[in-house]
Design a protein around this motif. Structure first.
Motif, PDB file in Angstrom:
ATOM      1  N   LEU A 109       0.738  -1.064  -0.017  1.00 33.70           N
ATOM      2  CA  LEU A 109       0.067  -0.065   0.119  1.00 33.70           C
ATOM      3  C   LEU A 109       0.895   1.174  -0.056  1.00 33.70           C
ATOM      4  O   LEU A 109       1.762   1.320   0.872  1.00 33.70           O
ATOM      5  CB  LEU A 109      -0.884   0.011   1.380  1.00 33.70           C
ATOM      6  CG  LEU A 109      -1.564   1.204   1.229  1.00 33.70           C
ATOM      7  CD1 LEU A 109      -2.683   1.521   0.458  1.00 33.70           C
ATOM      8  CD2 LEU A 109      -2.665   1.189   2.656  1.00 33.70           C
ATOM      9  N   ILE A 110       0.894   2.041  -1.029  1.00 28.88           N
ATOM     10  CA  ILE A 110       1.572   3.027  -1.349  1.00 28.88           C
ATOM     11  C   ILE A 110       0.679   4.227  -1.181  1.00 28.88           C
ATOM     12  O   ILE A 110      -0.011   4.499  -2.345  1.00 28.88           O
ATOM     13  CB  ILE A 110       2.377   3.170  -2.517  1.00 28.88           C
ATOM     14  CG1 ILE A 110       3.165   1.861  -2.787  1.00 28.88           C
ATOM     15  CG2 ILE A 110       3.648   4.312  -2.571  1.00 28.88           C
ATOM     16  CD1 ILE A 110       4.211   1.348  -1.710  1.00 28.88           C
ATOM     17  N   MET A 111       0.594   5.010   0.053  1.00 33.07           N
ATOM     18  CA  MET A 111      -0.470   6.286   0.079  1.00 33.07           C
ATOM     19  C   MET A 111      -0.054   7.474  -0.705  1.00 33.07           C
ATOM     20  O   MET A 111       1.213   7.542  -1.485  1.00 33.07           O
ATOM     21  CB  MET A 111      -0.435   6.362   1.830  1.00 33.07           C
ATOM     22  CG  MET A 111      -0.982   5.035   2.291  1.00 33.07           C
ATOM     23  SD  MET A 111      -1.413   5.551   4.022  1.00 33.07           S
ATOM     24  CE  MET A 111      -1.474   3.951   4.917  1.00 33.07           C
ATOM     25  N   ALA A 112      -1.126   8.448  -0.770  1.00 34.21           N
ATOM     26  CA  ALA A 112      -0.923   9.388  -1.497  1.00 34.21           C
ATOM     27  C   ALA A 112       0.425  10.286  -1.458  1.00 34.21           C
ATOM     28  O   ALA A 112       1.042  10.616  -0.301  1.00 34.21           O
ATOM     29  CB  ALA A 112      -1.959  10.430  -1.295  1.00 34.21           C
ATOM     30  N   TYR A 113       0.747  10.728  -2.603  1.00 37.01           N
ATOM     31  CA  TYR A 113       1.835  11.742  -2.708  1.00 37.01           C
ATOM     32  C   TYR A 113       3.299  10.984  -2.441  1.00 37.01           C
ATOM     33  O   TYR A 113       4.364  11.602  -2.218  1.00 37.01           O
ATOM     34  CB  TYR A 113       1.718  12.779  -1.752  1.00 37.01           C
ATOM     35  CG  TYR A 113       0.704  13.840  -2.263  1.00 37.01           C
ATOM     36  CD1 TYR A 113       0.700  14.594  -3.314  1.00 37.01           C
ATOM     37  CD2 TYR A 113      -0.845  13.630  -1.677  1.00 37.01           C
ATOM     38  CE1 TYR A 113      -0.475  15.408  -3.799  1.00 37.01           C
ATOM     39  CE2 TYR A 113      -1.940  14.224  -2.106  1.00 37.01           C
ATOM     40  CZ  TYR A 113      -1.729  15.254  -3.288  1.00 37.01           C
ATOM     41  OH  TYR A 113      -2.728  15.874  -3.604  1.00 37.01           O
ATOM     42  N   CYS A 114       3.529  10.029  -2.238  1.00 39.10           N
ATOM     43  CA  CYS A 114       4.799   9.021  -2.121  1.00 39.10           C
ATOM     44  C   CYS A 114       5.522   9.122  -3.230  1.00 39.10           C
ATOM     45  O   CYS A 114       4.977   9.423  -4.430  1.00 39.10           O
ATOM     46  CB  CYS A 114       4.710   7.634  -1.442  1.00 39.10           C
ATOM     47  SG  CYS A 114       3.898   7.494   0.076  1.00 39.10           S
ATOM     48  N   HIS A 115       6.842   9.224  -3.072  1.00 33.86           N
ATOM     49  CA  HIS A 115       7.769   9.217  -4.248  1.00 33.86           C
ATOM     50  C   HIS A 115       8.730   8.021  -4.228  1.00 33.86           C
ATOM     51  O   HIS A 115       9.529   7.886  -3.016  1.00 33.86           O
ATOM     52  CB  HIS A 115       8.442  10.524  -4.275  1.00 33.86           C
ATOM     53  CG  HIS A 115       9.487  10.428  -5.398  1.00 33.86           C
ATOM     54  ND1 HIS A 115       9.100  10.020  -6.716  1.00 33.86           N
ATOM     55  CD2 HIS A 115      10.930  10.613  -5.270  1.00 33.86           C
ATOM     56  CE1 HIS A 115      10.272  10.328  -7.555  1.00 33.86           C
ATOM     57  NE2 HIS A 115      11.663  10.513  -6.841  1.00 33.86           N
ATOM     58  N   VAL A 116       8.736   7.264  -5.164  1.00 32.10           N
ATOM     59  CA  VAL A 116       9.917   6.090  -5.263  1.00 32.10           C
ATOM     60  C   VAL A 116      10.868   6.407  -6.325  1.00 32.10           C
ATOM     61  O   VAL A 116      10.337   6.425  -7.485  1.00 32.10           O
ATOM     62  CB  VAL A 116       9.124   4.665  -5.102  1.00 32.10           C
ATOM     63  CG1 VAL A 116       9.999   3.483  -5.207  1.00 32.10           C
ATOM     64  CG2 VAL A 116       8.239   4.649  -4.169  1.00 32.10           C
ATOM     65  N   ALA A 117      12.072   6.747  -5.916  1.00 30.51           N
ATOM     66  CA  ALA A 117      13.043   7.185  -7.054  1.00 30.51           C
ATOM     67  C   ALA A 117      13.696   6.032  -7.869  1.00 30.51           C
ATOM     68  O   ALA A 117      13.371   4.969  -7.416  1.00 30.51           O
ATOM     69  CB  ALA A 117      14.026   8.107  -6.388  1.00 30.51           C
ATOM     70  N   HIS A 118      14.573   6.603  -8.724  1.00 35.70           N
ATOM     71  CA  HIS A 118      14.914   5.535  -9.567  1.00 35.70           C
ATOM     72  C   HIS A 118      15.920   4.355  -8.635  1.00 35.70           C
ATOM     73  O   HIS A 118      16.530   4.667  -7.570  1.00 35.70           O
ATOM     74  CB  HIS A 118      16.120   6.051 -10.421  1.00 35.70           C
ATOM     75  CG  HIS A 118      17.155   6.769  -9.678  1.00 35.70           C
ATOM     76  ND1 HIS A 118      18.366   6.249  -9.510  1.00 35.70           N
ATOM     77  CD2 HIS A 118      17.403   8.086  -9.370  1.00 35.70           C
ATOM     78  CE1 HIS A 118      19.116   7.133  -8.754  1.00 35.70           C
ATOM     79  NE2 HIS A 118      18.446   8.273  -8.859  1.00 35.70           N
ATOM     80  N   ASP A 119      15.781   2.750  -9.331  1.00 34.70           N
ATOM     81  CA  ASP A 119      16.677   2.111  -8.710  1.00 34.70           C
ATOM     82  C   ASP A 119      16.195   1.656  -7.330  1.00 34.70           C
ATOM     83  O   ASP A 119      16.986   0.982  -6.678  1.00 34.70           O
ATOM     84  CB  ASP A 119      18.111   2.210  -8.829  1.00 34.70           C
ATOM     85  CG  ASP A 119      18.323   2.576 -10.368  1.00 34.70           C
ATOM     86  OD1 ASP A 119      18.492   1.465 -10.999  1.00 34.70           O
ATOM     87  OD2 ASP A 119      18.920   3.671 -10.514  1.00 34.70           O
ATOM     88  N   CYS A 120      15.278   2.027  -6.599  1.00 30.41           N
ATOM     89  CA  CYS A 120      14.605   1.774  -5.276  1.00 30.41           C
ATOM     90  C   CYS A 120      14.112   0.159  -5.400  1.00 30.41           C
ATOM     91  O   CYS A 120      13.810  -0.203  -6.450  1.00 30.41           O
ATOM     92  CB  CYS A 120      13.670   2.560  -4.896  1.00 30.41           C
ATOM     93  SG  CYS A 120      14.072   4.174  -4.558  1.00 30.41           S
TER      94      CYS A 120
END
Length: 258
Positions: A109-120
């Motif tokens: 569950l990835i809630m609103a406005y999260c950021h997952v950047a490159h290569d995570c």
């Protein structure tokens, strides 16, 4: 089922059962598994690989180009596992030449406005509360719970079953099974409630607590504490996982109580 007001590139590989709401944009090099729903105003860019039975809420952007000045347009992907929920305005960027892929696991569950950047790499069953920001090449292991507004420095590693305080500024690795919080970030005990909810026995939790007494309450440095743990505590899966995490930590683990 595709709404006529959505744009879907004819070369995209999309299961016929996928529901696509109006004003969605799906680019060419995209794959989406059966049973997934794509909400309105979602943008899914080249390199997206989205699993089965996911739900992506309005405004999310999946597989956008990395915000990395070293990126030169190389082929890379952003992978979303099965049964994962991506809430409003989440951004998941695709990989760079470093690893070639960004991964968000299954049942997350990835809630609103999260950021997952490159290569995570985000494991399975992870919960990221609102507005968590992950810099490049962060690793978050299975069943971690990340409090809202946490900022995670590039290359940090968060172990499995960790509970991280909302608003935390993470610049060190956080070892398995613990709670972490405060400012600056510090060990705050074993995540015993979360472990019980996931079926860990009281005996196993006591063993984990004893391991962390050596690491954080003995006055020993990490290397000496690990040697004592190996010499004095019986081998268990959890003990060995903690030892391996500490030994492999490149940024060093979070400090103990002050």
């Amino acid at each position: 089922m595709k709404q006529p007001l959505a744009y879907v590139h004819p070369a995209a590989k999309i299961h016929p059962s996928v529901v696509i709401d109006p004003f969605v944009t799906i680019e060419q090099n995209v794959e989406i598994g059966e049973g997934t729903r794509i909400g309105s105003n979602v943008t899914i860019m080249d390199g997206a690989r989205i699993g089965k039975n996911c739900t992506i809420f309005p405004g999310a952007v999946i597989s956008g180009p990395p915000q990395d000045l070293k990126f030169r347009g190389e082929d890379s992907v952003a992978i979303i596992g099965d049964n994962t929920v991506i809430r409003e305005c989440v951004t998941v960027h695709r990989g760079t030449a470093s690893k070639g892929k960004t991964v968000v696991g299954s049942n997350c569950l990835i809630m609103a406005y999260c950021h997952v950047a490159h290569d995570c790499v985000v494991g399975d069953n992870v919960i990221m509360s609102n507005a968590v920001q992950c810099a490049g090449e962060v690793v978050i292991d299975d069943y971690a719970v990340i409090g809202g507004g946490a900022l995670i420095h590039q290359f940090c590693h968060i172990g499995p079953h960790v509970m991280l305080q909302g608003g935390a500024l993470v610049n060190k690795d956080i070892p398995p099974y613990v709670k972490a919080g405060r400012d600056p970030i510090a060990y705050a005990g074993v995540n015993s409630i979360g472990l019980r909810r996931r079926g860990f026995s009281n005996e196993t939790i006591r063993d984990i607590q004893e391991t962390y007494r050596y690491l954080y309450l003995s006055g020993l440095n990490n290397s000496d504490a690990v040697e004592r743990i190996e010499a004095e505590l019986p081998a268990t899966k959890e003990r060995d996982e903690i030892i391996l995490f500490v030994r492999n930590s490149k940024r060093g683990i979070v400090r103990g109580y002050v």
